[in-house]
Design a protein around this motif. Structure first.
Motif, PDB file in Angstrom:
ATOM      1  N   GLU A  18       0.818  -1.221   0.000  1.00  0.00           N
ATOM      2  CA  GLU A  18       0.000   0.000   0.000  1.00  0.00           C
ATOM      3  C   GLU A  18       0.852   1.272   0.000  1.00  0.00           C
ATOM      4  N   LEU A  19       2.069   1.201   0.536  1.00  0.00           N
ATOM      5  CA  LEU A  19       2.961   2.363   0.533  1.00  0.00           C
ATOM      6  C   LEU A  19       3.357   2.768  -0.889  1.00  0.00           C
ATOM      7  N   PHE A  20       3.449   1.785  -1.798  1.00  0.00           N
ATOM      8  CA  PHE A  20       3.980   2.042  -3.133  1.00  0.00           C
ATOM      9  C   PHE A  20       2.963   1.862  -4.256  1.00  0.00           C
ATOM     10  N   ARG A  21       1.800   1.317  -3.958  1.00  0.00           N
ATOM     11  CA  ARG A  21       0.809   1.000  -4.999  1.00  0.00           C
ATOM     12  C   ARG A  21       0.506   2.189  -5.909  1.00  0.00           C
ATOM     13  N   ASN A  22       0.319   3.371  -5.370  1.00  0.00           N
ATOM     14  CA  ASN A  22      -0.023   4.536  -6.183  1.00  0.00           C
ATOM     15  C   ASN A  22       1.179   5.410  -6.528  1.00  0.00           C
ATOM     16  N   LYS A  23       2.374   5.016  -6.089  1.00  0.00           N
ATOM     17  CA  LYS A  23       3.571   5.807  -6.367  1.00  0.00           C
ATOM     18  C   LYS A  23       4.321   5.319  -7.605  1.00  0.00           C
ATOM     19  N   ILE A  24       4.102   4.069  -8.007  1.00  0.00           N
ATOM     20  CA  ILE A  24       4.878   3.480  -9.105  1.00  0.00           C
ATOM     21  C   ILE A  24       3.947   3.096 -10.247  1.00  0.00           C
ATOM     22  N   LYS A  25       4.286   3.564 -11.440  1.00  0.00           N
ATOM     23  CA  LYS A  25       3.505   3.288 -12.655  1.00  0.00           C
ATOM     24  C   LYS A  25       4.451   2.747 -13.725  1.00  0.00           C
ATOM     25  N   GLU A  26       3.876   2.039 -14.691  1.00  0.00           N
ATOM     26  CA  GLU A  26       4.663   1.562 -15.827  1.00  0.00           C
ATOM     27  C   GLU A  26       5.069   2.728 -16.712  1.00  0.00           C
ATOM     28  N   HIS A  27       6.180   2.549 -17.410  1.00  0.00           N
ATOM     29  CA  HIS A  27       6.686   3.510 -18.398  1.00  0.00           C
ATOM     30  C   HIS A  27       7.033   4.868 -17.786  1.00  0.00           C
ATOM     31  N   VAL A  28       7.496   4.848 -16.542  1.00  0.00           N
ATOM     32  CA  VAL A  28       7.938   6.056 -15.861  1.00  0.00           C
ATOM     33  C   VAL A  28       9.344   5.782 -15.337  1.00  0.00           C
ATOM     34  N   VAL A  29      10.182   6.799 -15.318  1.00  0.00           N
ATOM     35  CA  VAL A  29      11.553   6.670 -14.823  1.00  0.00           C
ATOM     36  C   VAL A  29      11.607   7.240 -13.409  1.00  0.00           C
ATOM     37  N   TYR A  30      12.270   6.506 -12.489  1.00  0.00           N
ATOM     38  CA  TYR A  30      12.305   6.899 -11.085  1.00  0.00           C
ATOM     39  C   TYR A  30      13.722   6.983 -10.550  1.00  0.00           C
ATOM     40  N   SER A  31      13.893   7.823  -9.547  1.00  0.00           N
ATOM     41  CA  SER A  31      15.062   7.812  -8.680  1.00  0.00           C
ATOM     42  C   SER A  31      14.605   7.072  -7.424  1.00  0.00           C
ATOM     43  N   ILE A  32      15.383   6.088  -6.986  1.00  0.00           N
ATOM     44  CA  ILE A  32      14.990   5.282  -5.825  1.00  0.00           C
ATOM     45  C   ILE A  32      16.117   5.311  -4.811  1.00  0.00           C
ATOM     46  N   GLN A  33      15.757   5.575  -3.550  1.00  0.00           N
ATOM     47  CA  GLN A  33      16.734   5.611  -2.462  1.00  0.00           C
ATOM     48  C   GLN A  33      16.294   4.655  -1.365  1.00  0.00           C
ATOM     49  N   ASN A  34      17.258   4.161  -0.607  1.00  0.00           N
ATOM     50  CA  ASN A  34      16.999   3.301   0.561  1.00  0.00           C
ATOM     51  C   ASN A  34      16.283   2.012   0.176  1.00  0.00           C
ATOM     52  N   PHE A  35      16.976   1.137  -0.490  1.00  0.00           N
ATOM     53  CA  PHE A  35      16.425  -0.162  -0.869  1.00  0.00           C
ATOM     54  C   PHE A  35      17.449  -1.238  -0.555  1.00  0.00           C
ATOM     55  N   ILE A  36      17.035  -2.468  -0.622  1.00  0.00           N
ATOM     56  CA  ILE A  36      17.914  -3.602  -0.350  1.00  0.00           C
ATOM     57  C   ILE A  36      18.225  -4.278  -1.684  1.00  0.00           C
ATOM     58  N   VAL A  37      19.500  -4.614  -1.906  1.00  0.00           N
ATOM     59  CA  VAL A  37      19.924  -5.308  -3.125  1.00  0.00           C
ATOM     60  C   VAL A  37      20.148  -6.776  -2.783  1.00  0.00           C
ATOM     61  N   LYS A  38      19.520  -7.659  -3.567  1.00  0.00           N
ATOM     62  CA  LYS A  38      19.667  -9.102  -3.371  1.00  0.00           C
ATOM     63  C   LYS A  38      20.007  -9.759  -4.691  1.00  0.00           C
ATOM     64  N   LEU A  39      20.504 -10.987  -4.640  1.00  0.00           N
ATOM     65  CA  LEU A  39      20.725 -11.745  -5.860  1.00  0.00           C
ATOM     66  C   LEU A  39      19.382 -12.058  -6.521  1.00  0.00           C
ATOM     67  N   ASN A  40      19.338 -11.999  -7.820  1.00  0.00           N
ATOM     68  CA  ASN A  40      18.126 -12.313  -8.581  1.00  0.00           C
ATOM     69  C   ASN A  40      18.143 -13.807  -8.902  1.00  0.00           C
ATOM     70  N   ASN A  41      17.863 -14.618  -7.902  1.00  0.00           N
ATOM     71  CA  ASN A  41      17.934 -16.067  -8.077  1.00  0.00           C
ATOM     72  C   ASN A  41      16.611 -16.753  -7.749  1.00  0.00           C
ATOM     73  N   GLY A  42      15.510 -16.014  -7.885  1.00  0.00           N
ATOM     74  CA  GLY A  42      14.198 -16.578  -7.585  1.00  0.00           C
ATOM     75  C   GLY A  42      13.675 -17.456  -8.694  1.00  0.00           C
ATOM     76  N   LYS A  43      12.488 -17.992  -8.498  1.00  0.00           N
ATOM     77  CA  LYS A  43      11.855 -18.884  -9.474  1.00  0.00           C
ATOM     78  C   LYS A  43      11.587 -18.194 -10.802  1.00  0.00           C
ATOM     79  N   VAL A  44      11.051 -16.964 -10.760  1.00  0.00           N
ATOM     80  CA  VAL A  44      10.727 -16.238 -11.988  1.00  0.00           C
ATOM     81  C   VAL A  44      11.637 -15.025 -12.090  1.00  0.00           C
TER      82      VAL A  44
END
Length: 133
Positions: A18-44
């Motif tokens: 709910e914090l991000f549902r209305n803040k992020i849209k497709e085909h828009v460019v963003y600056s993002i701060q304070n996030f966690i970086v993980k390996l992209n090793n999931g199922k999809v």
């Protein structure tokens, strides 16, 4: 290999959705701060990028002018690559131009965690001559 401007997968866990549902849209460019970086090793894998981003409560998202980056929302691949990688890397998503020429009946499935879902299999025909590179 990744270069500035490459796509990267980002995940928002359900409690913070709910914090991000209305803040992020497709085909828009963003600056993002304070996030966690993980390996992209999931199922999809929605991108071939080695890493993915996880948003949390203190993540800040701000819109940038789209002119800041060259923007192409598609990653088209030739049909033979879909056939070749379909069984070996079925978790990597990419864009394809083709015709649906057949389909199977919808089948009910139970996921590994016990959820009910549905699956349909399509037969595709290559329209490579339509692919503009």
């Amino acid at each position: 290999m990744s270069f500035p401007g490459d796509r990267i997968h980002a995940t928002v866990c359900k409690p913070r959705l709910e914090l991000f549902r209305n803040k992020i849209k497709e085909h828009v460019v963003y600056s993002i701060q304070n996030f966690i970086v993980k390996l992209n090793n999931g199922k999809v894998k929605t991108t071939p990028h080695k890493y993915k981003l996880n948003f949390y409560t203190k993540t800040v998202v701000a819109v940038l002018p789209i002119e800041t980056f060259s923007f192409n929302p598609f990653e088209f691949r030739p049909f033979h690559e879909l056939e070749k990688n379909g069984s070996t890397d079925g978790n990597l998503l990419f864009d394809y131009i083709g015709d649906v020429v057949g389909k199977d009946e919808i089948k009910g499935l139970i996921t590994r965690i016990g959820d009910e879902t549905k699956r349909i299999t399509f037969q595709l025909e290559d329209l490579e001559q339509c692919l503009l590179l």
